[in-house]
Each structure stands twice: as structure tokens, then as C-alpha cells.
Design a protein around this motif. Structure first.
Motif, mmCIF file in Angstrom:
data_model
loop_
_atom_site.group_PDB
_atom_site.id
_atom_site.type_symbol
_atom_site.label_atom_id
_atom_site.label_comp_id
_atom_site.label_asym_id
_atom_site.label_seq_id
_atom_site.Cartn_x
_atom_site.Cartn_y
_atom_site.Cartn_z
ATOM 1 N N LEU A 12 0.132 -15.322 22.310
ATOM 2 C CA LEU A 12 -0.875 -16.343 22.566
ATOM 3 C C LEU A 12 -0.354 -17.271 23.658
ATOM 4 C CD1 LEU A 12 -1.899 -17.194 18.893
ATOM 5 C CD2 LEU A 12 -3.026 -15.660 20.509
ATOM 6 N N LEU A 13 -1.104 -17.382 24.742
ATOM 7 C CA LEU A 13 -0.685 -18.184 25.870
ATOM 8 C C LEU A 13 -1.232 -19.601 25.778
ATOM 9 C CD1 LEU A 13 -1.285 -15.631 28.773
ATOM 10 C CD2 LEU A 13 0.715 -15.889 27.293
ATOM 11 N N ASP A 14 -0.518 -20.542 26.356
ATOM 12 C CA ASP A 14 -1.002 -21.908 26.484
ATOM 13 C C ASP A 14 -1.976 -21.922 27.662
ATOM 14 O OD1 ASP A 14 -1.190 -24.585 27.643
ATOM 15 O OD2 ASP A 14 0.326 -25.138 26.160
ATOM 16 N N PRO A 15 -3.252 -22.240 27.429
ATOM 17 C CA PRO A 15 -4.244 -22.185 28.510
ATOM 18 C C PRO A 15 -3.897 -23.080 29.702
ATOM 19 C CG PRO A 15 -5.330 -22.407 26.390
ATOM 20 C CD PRO A 15 -3.866 -22.590 26.145
ATOM 21 N N ARG A 16 -3.368 -24.256 29.437
ATOM 22 C CA ARG A 16 -3.011 -25.157 30.555
ATOM 23 C C ARG A 16 -1.916 -24.538 31.416
ATOM 24 N NH1 ARG A 16 -5.466 -30.110 29.547
ATOM 25 N NH2 ARG A 16 -5.798 -30.550 27.353
ATOM 26 N N LEU A 17 -0.873 -24.040 30.774
ATOM 27 C CA LEU A 17 0.219 -23.439 31.529
ATOM 28 C C LEU A 17 -0.200 -22.140 32.211
ATOM 29 C CD1 LEU A 17 3.210 -24.105 29.089
ATOM 30 C CD2 LEU A 17 2.558 -25.391 31.146
ATOM 31 N N ALA A 18 -1.196 -21.470 31.669
ATOM 32 C CA ALA A 18 -1.709 -20.239 32.270
ATOM 33 C C ALA A 18 -2.685 -20.526 33.412
ATOM 34 C CB ALA A 18 -2.387 -19.378 31.203
ATOM 35 N N GLY A 19 -3.003 -21.805 33.625
ATOM 36 C CA GLY A 19 -3.871 -22.176 34.741
ATOM 37 C C GLY A 19 -5.352 -22.155 34.449
ATOM 38 N N VAL A 20 -5.722 -22.065 33.176
ATOM 39 C CA VAL A 20 -7.141 -22.100 32.797
ATOM 40 C C VAL A 20 -7.339 -23.141 31.691
ATOM 41 C CG1 VAL A 20 -7.876 -19.818 33.575
ATOM 42 C CG2 VAL A 20 -6.751 -20.043 31.375
ATOM 43 N N PRO A 21 -7.195 -24.433 32.045
ATOM 44 C CA PRO A 21 -7.266 -25.479 31.025
ATOM 45 C C PRO A 21 -8.679 -25.767 30.518
ATOM 46 C CG PRO A 21 -7.039 -26.470 33.184
ATOM 47 C CD PRO A 21 -6.905 -24.979 33.376
ATOM 48 N N GLY A 22 -9.702 -25.333 31.260
ATOM 49 C CA GLY A 22 -11.072 -25.625 30.849
ATOM 50 C C GLY A 22 -11.645 -24.559 29.946
ATOM 51 N N THR A 23 -12.408 -25.018 28.949
ATOM 52 C CA THR A 23 -13.125 -24.107 28.062
ATOM 53 C C THR A 23 -14.573 -24.547 27.977
ATOM 54 O OG1 THR A 23 -11.168 -23.718 26.701
ATOM 55 C CG2 THR A 23 -13.284 -23.183 25.707
ATOM 56 N N ALA A 24 -15.478 -23.600 28.129
ATOM 57 C CA ALA A 24 -16.903 -23.864 27.957
ATOM 58 C C ALA A 24 -17.452 -22.849 26.968
ATOM 59 C CB ALA A 24 -17.640 -23.736 29.287
ATOM 60 N N TYR A 25 -18.371 -23.309 26.153
ATOM 61 C CA TYR A 25 -19.118 -22.413 25.276
ATOM 62 C C TYR A 25 -20.497 -22.278 25.898
ATOM 63 C CZ TYR A 25 -15.269 -22.482 22.094
ATOM 64 O OH TYR A 25 -14.025 -22.302 21.555
ATOM 65 N N VAL A 26 -20.888 -21.044 26.152
ATOM 66 C CA VAL A 26 -22.095 -20.775 26.913
ATOM 67 C C VAL A 26 -23.082 -19.993 26.049
ATOM 68 C CG1 VAL A 26 -23.031 -19.720 28.999
ATOM 69 C CG2 VAL A 26 -20.723 -20.722 29.035
ATOM 70 N N SER A 27 -24.270 -20.567 25.878
ATOM 71 C CA SER A 27 -25.346 -19.876 25.172
ATOM 72 C C SER A 27 -26.156 -19.106 26.205
ATOM 73 C CB SER A 27 -26.249 -20.886 24.462
ATOM 74 O OG SER A 27 -25.514 -21.618 23.512
ATOM 75 N N VAL A 28 -26.411 -17.840 25.904
ATOM 76 C CA VAL A 28 -27.120 -16.970 26.836
ATOM 77 C C VAL A 28 -28.369 -16.430 26.152
ATOM 78 C CG1 VAL A 28 -26.994 -14.816 28.140
ATOM 79 C CG2 VAL A 28 -24.988 -16.314 28.007
ATOM 80 N N THR A 29 -29.474 -16.486 26.879
ATOM 81 C CA THR A 29 -30.724 -15.903 26.406
ATOM 82 C C THR A 29 -31.097 -14.764 27.343
ATOM 83 O OG1 THR A 29 -31.414 -18.068 25.583
ATOM 84 C CG2 THR A 29 -33.128 -16.397 25.816
ATOM 85 N N LEU A 30 -31.437 -13.630 26.769
ATOM 86 C CA LEU A 30 -31.826 -12.455 27.555
ATOM 87 C C LEU A 30 -33.345 -12.323 27.617
ATOM 88 C CD1 LEU A 30 -29.331 -9.741 26.210
ATOM 89 C CD2 LEU A 30 -29.028 -11.345 28.114
ATOM 90 N N ASP A 31 -33.812 -11.515 28.569
ATOM 91 C CA ASP A 31 -35.250 -11.292 28.710
ATOM 92 C C ASP A 31 -35.794 -10.313 27.672
ATOM 93 O OD1 ASP A 31 -34.131 -8.949 29.690
ATOM 94 O OD2 ASP A 31 -35.001 -9.106 31.683
ATOM 95 N N SER A 32 -34.879 -9.585 27.001
ATOM 96 C CA SER A 32 -35.285 -8.608 25.994
ATOM 97 C C SER A 32 -34.183 -8.503 24.949
ATOM 98 C CB SER A 32 -35.503 -7.244 26.652
ATOM 99 O OG SER A 32 -35.629 -6.229 25.684
ATOM 100 N N GLN A 33 -34.583 -8.224 23.725
ATOM 101 C CA GLN A 33 -33.599 -8.040 22.663
ATOM 102 C C GLN A 33 -33.546 -6.591 22.196
ATOM 103 O OE1 GLN A 33 -35.819 -10.815 22.524
ATOM 104 N NE2 GLN A 33 -34.156 -11.874 23.571
ATOM 105 N N GLY A 34 -34.040 -5.688 23.022
ATOM 106 C CA GLY A 34 -33.988 -4.271 22.690
ATOM 107 C C GLY A 34 -32.552 -3.760 22.748
ATOM 108 N N ARG A 35 -32.300 -2.686 22.056
ATOM 109 C CA ARG A 35 -30.946 -2.128 21.975
ATOM 110 C C ARG A 35 -30.355 -1.851 23.347
ATOM 111 N NH1 ARG A 35 -27.741 -3.212 18.689
ATOM 112 N NH2 ARG A 35 -26.480 -3.619 20.479
ATOM 113 N N LYS A 36 -31.143 -1.299 24.253
ATOM 114 C CA LYS A 36 -30.633 -0.971 25.588
ATOM 115 C C LYS A 36 -30.244 -2.245 26.339
ATOM 116 C CE LYS A 36 -31.406 1.461 29.812
ATOM 117 N NZ LYS A 36 -32.120 2.308 30.666
ATOM 118 N N ALA A 37 -31.054 -3.286 26.255
ATOM 119 C CA ALA A 37 -30.749 -4.552 26.939
ATOM 120 C C ALA A 37 -29.474 -5.175 26.380
ATOM 121 C CB ALA A 37 -31.918 -5.525 26.808
#
Length: 153
Positions: free
Chosen positions: A56-81
Motif C-alpha cells: 500500500l503506497l502513500d498517495p502523497r509520496l506517490a505524487g497523487v495526493p488528490g482523491t475524487a469520488y465521481v458519480s457517472v450516469t450512462l445513456d443506457s443500462q443494458g448489459r452491453k453498455a
């Protein structure tokens, strides 16, 4: 593996705390002989309960100190999409976690980034062009209060 006894739980808890324990250290900590301990660890690995061992790496020392949680909505909820979106997400290193949701949004992503310019790049060049995406909503973290990979065994 359906049944775990107290010794199995002790082994799992010890390894979740420190995956670099030697077999001798682990055996002493759970009151087993080294050979019995190794046998149990191998059974836990073979059962799939111990999926893998990682650093497990320290995110700050690894150069990626920022974290975002992103909610994504798709145009379709079909299995292929869903399959197409999930396959694309697997190839994006900045997306460290992806969850299919039941509710208002289709997916929740955990995204790591260097700085605000990098987050903007990820948003415009990576997230919004993902297959089927119609909406991306980000929540930025200010501080990590608790972060663990340890499961309650």
C-alpha cells in the motif's frame, strides 16, 4: 472456505495488519508451529480468501495526493453498455475503484490526481469520453479521516 476458526481469523487479522510478516513471526503470533501456520496460510490462499498480497503506497509520496469520488450516469443500462463502460474503466490507471450502483447514478469511481489541472485533464480527456457517459459529477475529498483495507474478520 466456509468455516473459519479462531486461528484462521488470527492469521488473517495479522496478515491484514502486516503482510510482510515472515512465516516464523506469524506462527509465533498465532501460537502455531511454523509448518502448521504455513499450511493454514496456503489453504487460505488456495480457497481464494487471501486474494493477493500487495504494497500500500502513500498517495502523497506517490505524487497523487488528490482523491475524487465521481458519480457517472450512462445513456443506457443494458448489459452491453455496462460491459463496454467497465472494460474501458479497467484501462484507466487514475481510476482506482469502480462500483456499479443501484440508485440515481450508474457507477461510483474513485479517482486519484496530482493537482487541479490534472483533475481537469482526467475529467475532460478521460471520464467524459468514456463509452456511454452522459453525466459526470465529482466530489473532492478535503482530508482522509479513515482509510483501511482491513476487513472485519
Amino acid at each position: 472456505m466456509t468455516q473459519l476458526d479462531g486461528t484462521d481469523r488470527a492469521i488473517l487479522n495479522a496478515l491484514q495488519e502486516n503482510g510482510r510478516l515472515t512465516n516464523a513471526e506469524l506462527a509465533a503470533g498465532v501460537n502455531l508451529s511454523p509448518s502448521a501456520c504455513l499450511r493454514r496460510v496456503r489453504l487460505l490462499e488456495e480457497s481464494g480468501l487471501i486474494a493477493r498480497t500487495v504494497a500500500l503506497l502513500d498517495p502523497r509520496l506517490a505524487g497523487v495526493p488528490g482523491t475524487a469520488y465521481v458519480s457517472v450516469t450512462l445513456d443506457s443500462q443494458g448489459r452491453k453498455a455496462l460491459d463496454t463502460f467497465e472494460q474501458a474503466v479497467r484501462h484507466v490507471p487514475e481510476i482506482t475503484e469502480c462500483y456499479l450502483l443501484a440508485g440515481q447514478h450508474d457507477y461510483l469511481l474513485r479517482v486519484v490526481y496530482h493537482d487541479s489541472r490534472d483533475l481537469e485533464r482526467i475529467h475532460t480527456e478521460i471520464l467524459t469520453p468514456l463509452p456511454g457517459v452522459v453525466r459526470v459529477q465529482s466530489t473532492l475529498t478535503l482530508r482522509t479521516v479513515k482509510r483501511t483495507t482491513k476487513l472485519p474478520i
